[in-house]
Enzyme design. Structure first.
Site, PDB file in Angstrom:
ATOM      1  N   HIS A  62       0.825  -1.215   0.000  1.00  0.00           N
ATOM      2  CA  HIS A  62       0.000   0.000   0.000  1.00  0.00           C
ATOM      3  C   HIS A  62       0.856   1.261   0.000  1.00  0.00           C
ATOM      4  O   HIS A  62       0.380   2.331  -0.377  1.00  0.00           O
ATOM      5  CB  HIS A  62      -1.012  -0.010   1.155  1.00  0.00           C
ATOM      6  CG  HIS A  62      -0.456   0.211   2.524  1.00  0.00           C
ATOM      7  ND1 HIS A  62      -0.184  -0.817   3.404  1.00  0.00           N
ATOM      8  CD2 HIS A  62      -0.142   1.348   3.192  1.00  0.00           C
ATOM      9  CE1 HIS A  62       0.258  -0.324   4.545  1.00  0.00           C
ATOM     10  NE2 HIS A  62       0.302   0.994   4.437  1.00  0.00           N
ATOM     11  N   ASP A 198       1.346  -7.791   2.208  1.00  0.00           N
ATOM     12  CA  ASP A 198       1.444  -6.341   1.994  1.00  0.00           C
ATOM     13  C   ASP A 198       2.906  -5.914   1.844  1.00  0.00           C
ATOM     14  O   ASP A 198       3.517  -5.381   2.772  1.00  0.00           O
ATOM     15  CB  ASP A 198       0.785  -5.613   3.166  1.00  0.00           C
ATOM     16  CG  ASP A 198       0.470  -4.156   2.847  1.00  0.00           C
ATOM     17  OD1 ASP A 198       1.006  -3.639   1.845  1.00  0.00           O
ATOM     18  OD2 ASP A 198      -0.304  -3.538   3.593  1.00  0.00           O
ATOM     19  N   SER A 628       4.063   2.199   8.360  1.00  0.00           N
ATOM     20  CA  SER A 628       3.810   1.231   7.298  1.00  0.00           C
ATOM     21  C   SER A 628       5.090   0.959   6.518  1.00  0.00           C
ATOM     22  O   SER A 628       5.750   1.886   6.052  1.00  0.00           O
ATOM     23  CB  SER A 628       2.735   1.757   6.345  1.00  0.00           C
ATOM     24  OG  SER A 628       1.484   1.796   6.977  1.00  0.00           O
TER      25      SER A 628
END
Length: 743
Positions: A62, A198, A628
């Site tokens: 992402h 991810d 992240s």
């Protein structure tokens, strides 16, 4: 979320007790290679880490999403289908993408605050701090060689200078299919158990002389001072875990009155408004399969933060945070009042904070209803996007080239918007939300356009909505594009949808925002004094500063949890759970056929163990947005996985840390390698990495040379030296270089 610069003084002993085997200097060192040299700020909004000496970089899927999407075309949709560069020449450039690599951080509080006293007027203090911070940052840039900035800590009580090298040639090397990188979608967001792959892979390039440079075919891979070795050992519960990255923003020193406003006013209103929107959208989705597809993504996105606000409130209530804040603040006030000097300096801090939030409460609903109601319907959000065009036309003397460029951008935006636009549902949502706006927001703060409701439409919200949606040119793609062929100021400013959003925004800017800014200005000084007083009150307590997008580390252990009575969550997930979630009819839970086939055969290669392949795991590390892509590192400094999410039970994280429930959700590095190598056939990338087993490089992990899918050169590090391989078609040449022994 600790500053690496201060680890040796504040945290190292405690980290060793939990399992750290590194020295403080191996974590952060300005003069020698250390862990901090393997960590980058990715694009200014995420974290990434080097995993090879050739500048190979891992981050979340992402985080790389925009770069992946930008390199996708209808003919070659790599976002959907995945992509792996089999040679360096196939790696894809990304305009505008950069990574920042920390050179050093430095405490400059003395220089910034020199001569500033509690008696310095606030306006003068603000001016001096800004000027000195800029001067220090400019000097550190060394005539453009570095990126530098000064950030405040502890609500303006301390200041640190950060100096980075910025590299702008960052190329996409590989990405899994979207069905892997985004598996579970918004439905699984913030939820555990999780099975999302991810991750994405990039490579950083530099000029041949080793300096940052814009994209050029002559550039060479960046050679980091340190890259993270990859742990091939299965982690177990209780293992040490450290997350290194760039967490975005927290406000954990917030006083009880601020927390109370969030829990008692802001969050309940957001929950109420989103709940009604979701109900109306679901009606439309249940009535029409076509509309279900159009609205599915937006529905999931709205639901996402609907869950977040509910979770945040429940967590704060469960932890009795407001009661704890009240007790803490009562003790602080007693401490401040017990001494004349302290009372003069800190005595009014809490009263000023409480007064500020009391004032904000009077205007807070207007601010929330603006974003969550007035600008929430699809058409209104779309109309608001036309503000730059309005400003250009209103300014006059329009540059035709710039206008045409803007118009082309709107045409592209329109394609995406109208593909998911459901006018009948949106019209109902507008009518319902405006009714709630009218009833809940103080009448004195209403935009003038609400007079139309009472005069023209006699208080009938449905008629008002029907008129706007039937007459707005923006409600139709054909009409919108016809307008863009010859845009005029008069046509845009009289369009009913744009007229509405313009009126709401003007009212907000003129009548609401100035009041909120006024109360916030007073809050800044009061918060600074309160935090300074807290630290003075507890001289033996080790405080950490709020996150502010600067490099931090948090440490903890691999650990499961029990979210509710009778429910226990294991600390890892496997391919078995991923297969159980498979749903070919739901885009969020599609599993690639090859992945399912490998799972059925239990063909996990060297990445599985005892017939299982682990996909994700959780740790009790403290993370937030910006983390992240952060590496999850074991006690030996080896990469175990990538952090990509937090858990729903601890949505309080930005406001208060929950030591019992807080978990970082991470993708297991061996699942990452499995997808790269076994599933995607890009084993040459794994060969670049340093794979270790309990700290020891293990040559068993290197596949047979002829199995390497490559056509060019590769170098493999071994304990004894370096193996250089040249391969062209079926011809392979191997040269081994032995390390020279120190005498």
């Amino acid at each position: 979320m600790w500053l690496p610069l201060l680890v040796k003084r504040l945290n190292h002993v405690d980290m060793q007790k939990q399992g750290l085997q590194l020295t403080a200097e191996e974590i952060y060192n300005v003069n020698n290679a250390s862990l901090k040299d393997a960590i980058v700020q990715f694009g200014g909004f995420c974290t990434g880490e080097f995993v090879s000496k050739e500048g190979l970089l891992l981050t979340n899927h992402h985080c790389g999403y925009d770069a992946i999407a930008s390199n996708s075309t209808p003919q070659d949709d790599i976002l959907k289908n995945g992509f792996w560069a089999m040679t360096r020449e196939q790696e894809k450039k990304n305009d505008g993408l950069f990574v920042d690599i920390l050179v050093r951080m430095e405490d400059v509080s003395g220089q910034v605050l020199q001569g500033i006293t509690p008696q310095t007027p606030e306006q003068e203090r603000t001016k001096l701090v800004a000027e000195r911070s800029k001067a220090l940052a400019d000097a550190a840039k060394n005539n453009g060689q570095y990126v530098g900035y000064v950030r405040d800590f502890f609500n303006g009580n301390e200041f640190y200078l950060f100096v980075y090298e910025r590299f702008t040639d960052v190329r996409l090397v590989g990405t899994p299919q979207e069905s892997i990188g985004k598996f579970g979608g918004d439905t699984d967001n913030w939820m555990w158990p999780r099975h999302t792959g991810d991750f994405s892979v990039f490579r950083v390039y530099m000029s041949p002389d080793g300096k940052p440079a814009t994209y050029s075919e002559k550039n060479v891979p960046y050679r980091p001072k340190h890259h993270l070795p990859i742990s091939m050992s299965n982690l177990k519960e209780g293992d040490f875990a450290m997350v290194f990255g760039f967490p975005g923003r927290t406000t954990r020193f917030m006083a009880g009155s601020g927390l109370g406003m969030a829990v008692e006013q802001s969050n309940p209103v957001r929950i109420k408004l989103r709940e009604r929107r979701l109900a109306l959208m679901k009606e439309a989705m249940d009535a029409s399969p076509a509309d279900r597809l159009k609205l599915a993504s937006n529905y999931a996105s709205i639901s996402n933060y609907y869950k977040y606000f509910i979770g945040q409130n429940e967590g704060i209530k469960r932890m009795k945070t407001l009661d704890k804040k009240a007790t803490e603040e009562k003790a602080f006030q007693a401490w401040a009042d017990a001494n004349a000097t302290r009372k003069g300096l800190y005595g009014s801090a809490l009263a000023d904070i409480n007064a500020s939030y009391a004032g904000q409460r009077n205007y807070n609903l207007s601010a929330i209803y603006r974003s969550e109601a007035a600008l929430a319907p699809q058409l209104m959000a779309h109309a608001f996007q036309y503000t730059p065009l309005y400003n250009m036309l209103k300014a006059g003397n329009v540059d035709k080239a710039k206008l045409q460029q803007l118009v082309e951008g709107y045409k592209e935006m329109n394609k995406e918007f109208y593909a998911s636009y459901v006018p009948s549902s949106d019209q109902k949502i507008f009518a319902e939300l405006m009714k709630m706006y009218y009833q809940d927001v103080p009448k004195a703060q209403h935009a003038d356009i609400f007079k139309d409701l009472t005069t023209t439409y006699k208080g009938d919200f449905k008629k008002w909505a029907a008129d706007i949606y039937s007459k707005s040119l923006l409600a139709s793609e054909a009409k919108a594009n016809a307008f863009l062929a010859n845009p005029t100021l008069k046509t845009l400013e009289t369009d009913p949808a744009f007229k509405f959003v313009r009126a709401v925004q003007t009212n907000y800017q003129d009548n609401v925002l100035p009041k909120l800014n006024e109360y916030n200005a007073a809050l800044g000084k009061a918060n600074r004094l309160y935090v300074a007083g807290l630290r003075e009150m507890h001289p033996d307590k080790v405080f950490y500063p709020d996150a502010n997008s600067t490099l931090r580390l948090s440490y903890g252990t691999v650990k499961g949890y029990e979210p509710r009575d009778g429910v226990e969550y294991k600390y890892y997930t496997t391919m078995d759970g991923l297969a159980e979630k498979e749903d070919p009819t739901n885009p969020e839970f599609i599993v690639p056929a090859k992945l399912m086939e490998l799972h059925r055969k239990k063909d996990y290669g060297r990445y599985g163990e005892n017939g299982q392949l682990r996909v994700g795991f959780i740790t009790n590390n403290d993370i937030t947005g910006g983390n992240s892509g952060s590496p999850v590192i074991n006690g030996r400094g080896e990469l175990m996985g990538l952090a990509f999410d937090g858990n729903w039970e601890a949505m309080t994280g930005d406001l208060v840390f929950d030591p019992e429930y807080k978990r970082s959700i991470n993708v297991d590095i061996k699942y990452v390698l499995f997808v790269i190598d076994k599933l995607s056939g890009a084993g040459h990338l794994v060969n670049e990495m340093t794979l270790v087993d309990k700290g020891n490089p293990n040559t068993v992990f290197n596949p047979a040379i002829n199995d390497v899918k490559m056509n060019g050169k590769v170098e493999i590090e071994t304990p004894e030296g370096q193996i250089k391989i040249k391969k062209k078609k079926n011809e392979t040449k191997i040269k081994k270089e032995t390390k020279k022994q120190k005498s």
